[in-house]
Motif scaffolding. Structure first.
Motif, PDB file in Angstrom:
ATOM      1  N   ASP A 264       0.817  -1.210   0.000  1.00 57.57           N
ATOM      2  CA  ASP A 264       0.000   0.000   0.000  1.00 57.57           C
ATOM      3  C   ASP A 264       0.855   1.267   0.000  1.00 57.57           C
ATOM      4  O   ASP A 264       0.684   2.147   0.836  1.00 57.57           O
ATOM      5  CB  ASP A 264      -0.913  -0.070   1.245  1.00 57.57           C
ATOM      6  CG  ASP A 264      -1.903   1.063   1.332  1.00 57.57           C
ATOM      7  OD1 ASP A 264      -2.374   1.518   0.270  1.00 57.57           O
ATOM      8  OD2 ASP A 264      -2.193   1.501   2.459  1.00 57.57           O
TER       9      ASP A 264
ATOM     10  N   GLU B 292       3.358  -8.185   7.525  1.00 56.69           N
ATOM     11  CA  GLU B 292       2.091  -8.816   7.168  1.00 56.69           C
ATOM     12  C   GLU B 292       2.204  -9.899   6.100  1.00 56.69           C
ATOM     13  O   GLU B 292       1.430  -9.905   5.133  1.00 56.69           O
ATOM     14  CB  GLU B 292       1.062  -7.767   6.736  1.00 56.69           C
ATOM     15  CG  GLU B 292       0.740  -6.762   7.834  1.00 56.69           C
ATOM     16  CD  GLU B 292      -0.494  -5.928   7.549  1.00 56.69           C
ATOM     17  OE1 GLU B 292      -0.945  -5.899   6.383  1.00 56.69           O
ATOM     18  OE2 GLU B 292      -1.023  -5.322   8.490  1.00 56.69           O
TER      19      GLU B 292
ATOM     20  N   TYR C   7     -11.125  -0.994   9.424  1.00 57.70           N
ATOM     21  CA  TYR C   7     -11.560  -2.000   8.444  1.00 57.70           C
ATOM     22  C   TYR C   7     -12.603  -2.942   9.047  1.00 57.70           C
ATOM     23  O   TYR C   7     -13.385  -3.558   8.331  1.00 57.70           O
ATOM     24  CB  TYR C   7     -10.353  -2.812   7.944  1.00 57.70           C
ATOM     25  CG  TYR C   7      -9.366  -1.986   7.146  1.00 57.70           C
ATOM     26  CD1 TYR C   7      -9.762  -1.305   5.991  1.00 57.70           C
ATOM     27  CD2 TYR C   7      -8.042  -1.878   7.537  1.00 57.70           C
ATOM     28  CE1 TYR C   7      -8.860  -0.538   5.265  1.00 57.70           C
ATOM     29  CE2 TYR C   7      -7.125  -1.128   6.810  1.00 57.70           C
ATOM     30  CZ  TYR C   7      -7.543  -0.459   5.687  1.00 57.70           C
ATOM     31  OH  TYR C   7      -6.651   0.296   4.957  1.00 57.70           O
TER      32      TYR C   7
ATOM     33  N   LYS D  70      -3.947   7.953   6.512  1.00 58.66           N
ATOM     34  CA  LYS D  70      -3.892   7.606   7.939  1.00 58.66           C
ATOM     35  C   LYS D  70      -2.841   8.424   8.699  1.00 58.66           C
ATOM     36  O   LYS D  70      -2.611   8.189   9.881  1.00 58.66           O
ATOM     37  CB  LYS D  70      -3.642   6.112   8.127  1.00 58.66           C
ATOM     38  CG  LYS D  70      -4.817   5.255   7.640  1.00 58.66           C
ATOM     39  CD  LYS D  70      -4.744   3.824   8.102  1.00 58.66           C
ATOM     40  CE  LYS D  70      -5.851   3.003   7.491  1.00 58.66           C
ATOM     41  NZ  LYS D  70      -5.719   2.802   6.027  1.00 58.66           N
TER      42      LYS D  70
HETATM   43  C1  BDP Z   1      -1.474  -2.458   6.741  1.00 60.71           C
HETATM   44  C2  BDP Z   1      -0.151  -2.311   6.021  1.00 60.71           C
HETATM   45  C3  BDP Z   1       0.177  -0.875   5.634  1.00 60.71           C
HETATM   46  C4  BDP Z   1      -1.063  -0.219   5.068  1.00 60.71           C
HETATM   47  C5  BDP Z   1      -2.134  -0.221   6.141  1.00 60.71           C
HETATM   48  C6  BDP Z   1      -3.418   0.491   5.686  1.00 60.71           C
HETATM   49  O1  BDP Z   1       0.899  -2.838   6.798  1.00 60.71           O
HETATM   50  O2  BDP Z   1       1.218  -0.852   4.713  1.00 60.71           O
HETATM   51  O3  BDP Z   1      -0.815   1.059   4.577  1.00 60.71           O
HETATM   52  O4  BDP Z   1      -2.468  -1.549   6.430  1.00 60.71           O
HETATM   53  O5  BDP Z   1      -4.314  -0.194   5.188  1.00 60.71           O
HETATM   54  O6  BDP Z   1      -2.044  -3.617   6.341  1.00 60.71           O
HETATM   55  O7  BDP Z   1      -3.491   1.695   5.822  1.00 60.71           O
END
Ligand code: BDP
Length: 586
Positions: free
Chosen positions: A158, A408, A467, A562
């Protein structure tokens, strides 16, 4: 791997500045040997920078494949008789380098340095042409992984796939006989510190090491390439206070100093004991951020102004640590962290190794993540080499307290365990002094995950309230507490390496509305209440320090939002909330 430095026996010349640049959309430059002549149809491109956002040209931003850089450098006349080295602090994601017509080095991996001894290919006082082809393609055999189909790049992480020469390029000199590597391991016993050193050299000579304190006073010295220096009344390096000694390493012949290299040394210890993470024998609690190397126009380029500003903002929030998510950062960042007592979790570029997750997000079918058709044994060797290069580069930084060898990855299959077991073992073998781990993602919660058992600490990224349980912080609080209590039974320190919410700066709401500044601040407060109730939680790193660029997606508004700071580093309400928690006395 030693960084170039100026000293009594060494000199550096920066190759930063304006280079000539040309895309190679048809991939013909290697065959046509573009390195042999001045680059035709070239444009100006500053180094360091990601090339993507510098020009007003979508074909550059979205380019997939080779891009060529070229410059000329005059080797200083005074370097006659010296060894001359050409060094790239990084080239993303892989590169081949020529000096005039001769290939001098090729390197895989976008975030660690590489160099070539070019003494035989240059003449002091004369100009040389330096040409680099940089390939930004991500494949099953790259870190991070990706796939190129019909000239289009898909990747599973991402953040935007910035590429180019992101960090400094150097020409430097050393004597022919020289210090080629130094490793230090420090210890503390009450008020006494120890510095174990191992020096590698090329050519004949004796080794002498001299340790001086921050005021320049000599505190210990020793002869020989390995040994232990003892420092009475030691001034330790500690979180919040980056006290550094200097270790001068000299290669001598009779009374003559043939080569001299100075390494900053922080005397500190790191240990995991039960659910505690100890620095200098005292429980340490991580506060801070997962970050990115990311900024307007320059993309992932290292920039001292931005770095110092980011550290100032982190200090303003009260952060004492950061994770180099999701790749090794510029060495300047680690130096700065060393000098300022900021604690670093140092991560490889292994991100996006979870095709099950990506199948859902990209709405397509994938083979298994770890398989002969995807991330296979050859890919694991690339990963192993990335770990070797990371440890070789960063082993002497006191700020680095923990290796994160993947973010992850798939973690609930036999294949994942088989893939990671040897990599964890390799990291421990390369550096027995620091803990190691992988970062877990929410779909592999406690009971399902099988990788946290391999590491020394538990590292979790959690998005309850974002989420999951979107907009419902009461449900998020319950679910988070229940899961963290389960992880606490592992008997290891638990670090929450990501938690947060996308937030549009300037969007306000009286109700619990995702994307508003109030919701982000409330979500962080919710997590903090839970962290304070679970003793094994010894780390909180918010995702993310600042908004950052990503590939286009319906879940992203010109990037990932974020950040508690915007991409141009303005605080959102959450930044003030963090400051209230992490710096209660202001
Ligand atoms: C996590 C990842 C990170 C993403 C974040 C997100 O480690 O790189 O940017 O989620 O969704 O899964 O903001």
């Amino acid at each position: 791997m030693l960084r170039p430095q100026d000293g009594p026996t060494r000199e550096r010349k920066s190759l930063n500045g304006m280079w000539r640049f040309r895309l190679d959309p048809d991939g013909v430059g290697r065959e046509q040997e573009w390195f042999r002549t001045p680059l035709a149809q070239a444009r100006d491109m500053p180094v360091p920078a990601s090339y993507n956002d510098v020009l007003a040209d979508a074909t550059v931003r979205d380019h997939v494949g080779d891009a060529w850089y070229q410059t000329t450098v005059r080797v200083p006349r005074g370097w006659a008789g010296e060894r001359v080295v050409l060094r790239f602090d990084s080239a993303t994601h892989r590169a081949v380098v020529w000096v005039d017509d001769v290939e001098v080095v090729r390197h895989e991996g976008g975030y660690t340095p590489f160099e070539a001894d070019v003494t035989a290919h240059v003449r002091p006082g004369e100009e040389s042409r330096v040409t680099v082809v940089v390939d930004n393609r991500l494949t099953w055999h790259s870190l991070p992984p990706g796939i190129v189909e019909d000239g289009r790049q898909t990747y599973f992480h991402d953040f935007f796939n910035y590429a180019g020469l992101h960090r400094s390029v150097w020409l430097y000199s050393t004597p022919a006989a020289h210090v080629s590597d130094v490793t230090v391991v420090t210890g503390l016993d009450g008020g006494t510190g120890t510095v174990d050193h191992r020096v590698e050299t090329v050519g004949a000579g004796d080794v002498r090491v001299v340790l001086t304190d921050a005021a320049g006073r000599e505190v210990a010295r020793d002869e020989g390439s390995t040994g232990r220096l003892v420092v009475e009344d030691v001034h330790p390096w500690r979180p919040g206070e980056g006290y550094l000694y200097d270790l001068r390493v000299e290669l001598t012949r009779e009374a003559e100093v043939v080569d001299s290299y100075t390494l900053p040394v922080g005397v500190r210890t790191v240990e995991v004991r039960g659910t505690q993470f100890l620095v200098n024998g005292e429980p340490f609690r991580f506060t801070g951020f997962g970050k990115h190397e990311d900024a307007l126009f320059r993309g992932k380029a290292h920039d001292d102004v931005l770095m110092v500003h980011d550290f100032a903002l982190m200090e303003w929030t009260g952060a004492n640590s950061l994770r180099t998510s999701h790749y090794p950062y510029a060495e300047e960042v680690l130096d700065h962290a060393d000098r300022h007592g900021i604690v670093v979790i140092d991560e490889t570029a292994a991100v996006g190794q979870n095709l099950g997750l990506m199948a859902g997000i990209l709405r397509r079918q994938f083979p298994p993540t770890f398989s002969p058709d995807t991330i296979d044994d050859a890919a694991r060797e690339v990963h192993a080499q990335a770990i070797r290069e990371l440890v070789a580069r960063d082993k002497n930084h006191p700020s680095v307290v923990l290796w994160s060898i993947a973010n992850e990855p798939e973690s609930d299959t036999d294949a994942a365990v088989a893939y990671f077991q040897p990599l964890v073992a390799l990291t421990r073998e390369l550096d027995p002094t620091r803990p190691v781990g992988t970062v877990n993602m929410a779909f592999s919660p406690y009971g399902r995950d099988r990788l946290q058992a391999l590491g020394d600490v538990v590292m979790l990224n959690r998005y309850y309230g974002w989420y999951l349980h979107t907009g419902d912080l009461a449900a998020a609080e319950q679910a988070l507490q229940a899961e963290l209590e389960q992880w606490a039974t592992e008997g290891k320190p638990v670090l929450v390496t990501e938690y947060g919410a996308d937030t549009l700066a300037g969007l306000h709401s009286l109700t619990a509305e995702p994307w508003s500044e109030e919701y982000q601040a409330d979500l962080l407060d919710t997590y903090h209440r839970v962290f304070d109730r679970v003793e094994a939680v010894v780390g909180e790193q918010v995702w993310n320090f600042a908004d950052f660029a990503t590939a286009p997606s319906v879940g992203r508004v010109a990037g990932n939002r974020k950040g508690v700071f915007t991409r141009d580093r303005r605080p959102k309400a959450a930044a003030f909330a963090l400051r209230r928690r992490w710096r209660p006395l202001g």
